[in-house]
Design an enzyme around this catalytic site. Structure first.
Site, short mmCIF file in Angstrom:
data_model
loop_
_atom_site.label_atom_id
_atom_site.label_comp_id
_atom_site.label_asym_id
_atom_site.label_seq_id
_atom_site.Cartn_x
_atom_site.Cartn_y
_atom_site.Cartn_z
CG HIS A 154 -25.33 9.28 -5.06
ND1 HIS A 154 -25.14 7.83 -4.44
CD2 HIS A 154 -26.12 10.05 -3.98
CE1 HIS A 154 -25.25 7.98 -3.26
NE2 HIS A 154 -26.01 9.14 -2.68
CG ASP A 203 -29.33 9.44 -9.87
OD1 ASP A 203 -30.30 9.65 -9.33
OD2 ASP A 203 -28.31 9.45 -9.22
CD GLN A 241 -30.89 14.80 -4.37
OE1 GLN A 241 -32.18 15.96 -4.01
NE2 GLN A 241 -30.02 13.89 -3.49
CE LYS A 260 -32.49 10.28 -2.52
NZ LYS A 260 -31.15 10.75 -1.45
CB CYS A 267 -23.03 9.27 -1.50
SG CYS A 267 -23.09 8.66 0.48
N1 PMP Z 1 -28.80 9.43 -6.61
C1 PMP Z 1 -28.71 10.56 -6.14
C2 PMP Z 1 -28.11 11.87 -6.77
C3 PMP Z 1 -29.38 10.96 -5.01
O1 PMP Z 1 -29.17 11.86 -3.75
C4 PMP Z 1 -29.74 9.89 -3.57
C5 PMP Z 1 -29.36 9.71 -2.49
N2 PMP Z 1 -28.71 10.11 -2.04
C6 PMP Z 1 -29.41 8.25 -4.62
C7 PMP Z 1 -28.81 8.46 -5.90
C8 PMP Z 1 -29.04 7.60 -4.02
O2 PMP Z 1 -30.14 7.05 -3.47
P1 PMP Z 1 -30.57 5.62 -1.83
O3 PMP Z 1 -30.24 5.72 -1.41
O4 PMP Z 1 -32.52 5.99 -2.33
O5 PMP Z 1 -31.05 5.12 -3.50
#
Ligand code: PMP
Length: 420
Positions: A124, A201, A204, A227, A365
């Site tokens: 991401h 990270d 998910q 999440k 993203c």
């Molecule tokens: N890493 C992953 C794998 C994600 O799915 C997300 C959220 N879509 C993020 C990072 C970023 O999370 P946040 O926007 O809650 O900071």
């Protein structure tokens, strides 16, 4: 524990009974954020109505109550992820906030010209851009791990990416596009051999996998409350105590100090050293309610149901000839990414929206992953334990209609835009 009953579970989520375009909402965008149960909404509201006061600041009763609930939430997270020490739990604004903290604090202190940061093609942007920023400041270099045919970090040849310059390995436990569990243990073991830190990270993974920081044995793990049925603007950074202790503060301000004078400042102990300013205490306390809510159903039970539903949806999608999965294998969590031959992703997403079905299209993203897969974007259906077989059937039915071009007049033409 009784067998998981989705209709009882759904009743906890008020938004799920909303209608969209005069049809019942089908919310299949849980990878982006989950809906919130009443207990989370009510807990946050109760803080503001019953004991709103800044935490760790005052001797009055309201502040004491808010502080107690805030610190109890920290202990609840510690148990949820089985961290060894309470002070290893740092509140952040989310996964993004956590990775930026690590990159800026640990990275600024420890990285130098020529050092190597390993990421993967499936990250991401939140796990790419903070590293690019610190690499630019320090002269470190980013190297990118390839993926195998199932979209996982390729274990073959992995060792060849490590050397004595490798300082950081940062990767997703589960990619938000691929939906499969990376070979975390193997990567951590290799990183340890080269004395590189591991940053995982867990954005998910946190809502779907039981987490145990002590057996996982990573150095840092980050995730977001929103999440996992919790509020937005709250996240967790888990870090090994010795590493956090040695790291400089990321931001300066109130709460993170021991003593301030114009001659200099000394910093507070962990975890407060990394929590400058008024925290989102109402959100943190509501997050605690979401963990309790998950525990009351059991994460394993929720995951078991999600897995059955995911298999059902995967098999149905597989039967549609025009559907091309981003990776062929069934995902490990309810994240199903695909394209549709001869259709624009956005047209499918907006066509489904006209039927009240919320899914996501675009690059998710993860632009480098789209480039790697040679896609301009894809469609993602992401399921949660409140979704039903009937919703999957409705979605498949409407997707088939759209693919066949049998669109009713219900469809309105929204402005054309690729979602991120
Ligand atoms: N890493 C992953 C794998 C994600 O799915 C997300 C959220 N879509 C993020 C990072 C970023 O999370 P946040 O926007 O809650 O900071």
């Amino acid at each position: 524990m009784n067998q998981f009953d989705v209709s009882t579970f759904r009743q906890h989520f008020p938004l799920l009974s909303n209608r969209v375009n005069n049809l019942p909402l089908v919310y299949f965008d849980n990878g982006a954020t989950t809906q919130k149960p009443n207990i989370v909404i009510d807990t946050e509201s109760e803080v503001y109505q019953q004991y709103n006061a800044n935490v760790h600041r005052a001797s009055h009763a309201l502040s004491a109550k808010a502080t107690l609930a805030f610190e109890q939430a920290r202990a609840k997270v510690q148990r949820f992820i089985q961290a060894e020490y309470l002070e290893e739990i740092i509140w952040t604004s989310g996964t993004t906030g956590g990775i930026n903290l690590i990159a800026q604090s640990w990275g600024q202190k420890n990285l130098k010209t020529g050092d190597e940061i390993l990421l993967s093609h499936a990250e991401h942007h939140a796990n790419i851009v903070p590293w690019q920023m610190i690499a630019e400041k320090t002269g470190a270099i980013i190297k990118v791990l390839p993926l195998d045919a199932s979209g996982l970090i390729d274990e073959n040849g992995l060792a060849g990416y490590f050397n004595e310059k490798t300082k950081v390995v940062s990767f997703s436990h589960i990619s938000n596009v691929i939906g499969k569990v990376n070979p975390v243990k193997k990567i951590i073991t290799l990183a340890k051999k080269y004395k590189a830190i591991t940053v995982i990270d867990g954005a998910q993974a946190c809502a779907h996998l039981p987490l145990n920081m002590q057996t996982l044995d990573c150095d840092f793990y980050v995730f977001s409350a929103h999440k996992m049925f919790g509020p937005t603007g709250v996240g967790v950074l888990y870090g090994r105590r010795d590493l956090l202790t040695a790291m400089p503060p990321y931001q300066g301000g109130g709460e993170m100090i021991k003593k301030v004078s114009f001659l200099g400042t000394s910093f507070n102990q962990l975890p407060f050293k990394f929590e400058a300013g008024t925290p989102n205490y109402a959100g943190v306390i509501a997050f605690s309610a979401s963990i309790e809510f998950i525990n009351s159903f059991s994460l394993a039970e929720l995951a078991k149901y999600e897995n059955l539903l995911t298999t059902y949806c995967y098999e149905k999608l597989k039967n549609i000839k025009a559907v091309k999965f981003v990776v062929e294998e069934k995902p490990d969590i309810g994240v199903l990414s695909f394209t549709v031959s001869d259709s624009h992703n956005y047209d499918i997403a907006s066509g489904l929206d006209a039927y009240g079905i919320a899914i996501r299209s675009g690059h998710h993203c993860a632009m480098p992953l789209m480039d790697y897969l040679q896609l301009s974007g894809c469609i993602r259906v992401s399921l949660a334990a409140y979704n039903t077989y009937a919703e999957v059937d409705f979605f498949i039915d409407k997707l088939t209609l759209l693919i066949d071009g049998n669109v009713d007049e219900v469809i309105v033409e929204p402005p054309r835009r690729e979602e991120s």
